[in-house]
Motif scaffolding. Sequence first.
Motif, PDB file in Angstrom:
ATOM      1  N   ILE A 115      20.096  -9.858  38.575  1.00 61.66           N
ATOM      2  CA  ILE A 115      19.511  -9.392  37.312  1.00 61.66           C
ATOM      3  C   ILE A 115      19.058 -10.578  36.461  1.00 61.66           C
ATOM      4  O   ILE A 115      17.944 -10.575  35.928  1.00 61.66           O
ATOM      5  N   VAL A 116      19.911 -11.605  36.358  1.00 62.11           N
ATOM      6  CA  VAL A 116      19.544 -12.785  35.571  1.00 62.11           C
ATOM      7  C   VAL A 116      18.306 -13.451  36.174  1.00 62.11           C
ATOM      8  O   VAL A 116      17.369 -13.805  35.450  1.00 62.11           O
ATOM      9  N   TYR A 117      18.278 -13.587  37.501  1.00 61.88           N
ATOM     10  CA  TYR A 117      17.112 -14.203  38.136  1.00 61.88           C
ATOM     11  C   TYR A 117      15.851 -13.384  37.866  1.00 61.88           C
ATOM     12  O   TYR A 117      14.811 -13.939  37.506  1.00 61.88           O
ATOM     13  N   GLU A 118      15.937 -12.065  38.068  1.00 65.72           N
ATOM     14  CA  GLU A 118      14.749 -11.225  37.887  1.00 65.72           C
ATOM     15  C   GLU A 118      14.237 -11.285  36.450  1.00 65.72           C
ATOM     16  O   GLU A 118      13.023 -11.357  36.225  1.00 65.72           O
ATOM     17  N   LEU A 119      15.127 -11.261  35.486  1.00 63.52           N
ATOM     18  CA  LEU A 119      14.692 -11.360  34.086  1.00 63.52           C
ATOM     19  C   LEU A 119      14.115 -12.744  33.782  1.00 63.52           C
ATOM     20  O   LEU A 119      13.098 -12.846  33.088  1.00 63.52           O
ATOM     21  N   GLU A 120      14.755 -13.798  34.305  1.00 62.97           N
ATOM     22  CA  GLU A 120      14.218 -15.150  34.107  1.00 62.97           C
ATOM     23  C   GLU A 120      12.851 -15.288  34.790  1.00 62.97           C
ATOM     24  O   GLU A 120      11.945 -15.923  34.264  1.00 62.97           O
TER      25      GLU A 120
END
Length: 160
Positions: A115-120
């Motif tokens: 999730i953090v990667y996709e949002l970043e």
Amino acid sequence: MWIKSGLFPLLLSYLVALVLTVMPMPAVLEPWRPDWVSLVLIYWLIAIPHRVGFATVLVMGLLTDILMGSTFGIYATALVIIAYPALRHFQRIRNYSLTQQALVVAVLVLVKRIIVYELEHLLNDATFNLPYLYPVLSSALIWPWIFLILRRYRRRYLIR
């Protein structure tokens, strides 16, 4: 009052998790840094779900956003999303063996990292590197120790 209610020791554990998240490490070990904030939050969510809930997770996520220098809300969103299954199934997770709990923790940390990667990636055009997923393994491996240390800490300071 804070110590008798268990609030101070609880806040101290959050502070230690935040410090460990940004504490300098040797360059060789840096990619393997466990996801301290997630580990501590998952422990408290399954140990005392009546005291630690989405508000706590949201605040910890926003503090992590500030410490990591990321876009405000990214870590908070990811932590709130992984908090739901931990809170929803806390009784079941409590009864798992430490090995089974470590697998659950690995899945939750993996979901958080994705999730953090996709949002970043969406907001800041981040690129993916395989070492980004190393904390999933290190967090799962360190979970039994985190669980035992925090359980002893909880019993010592009567955090209920």
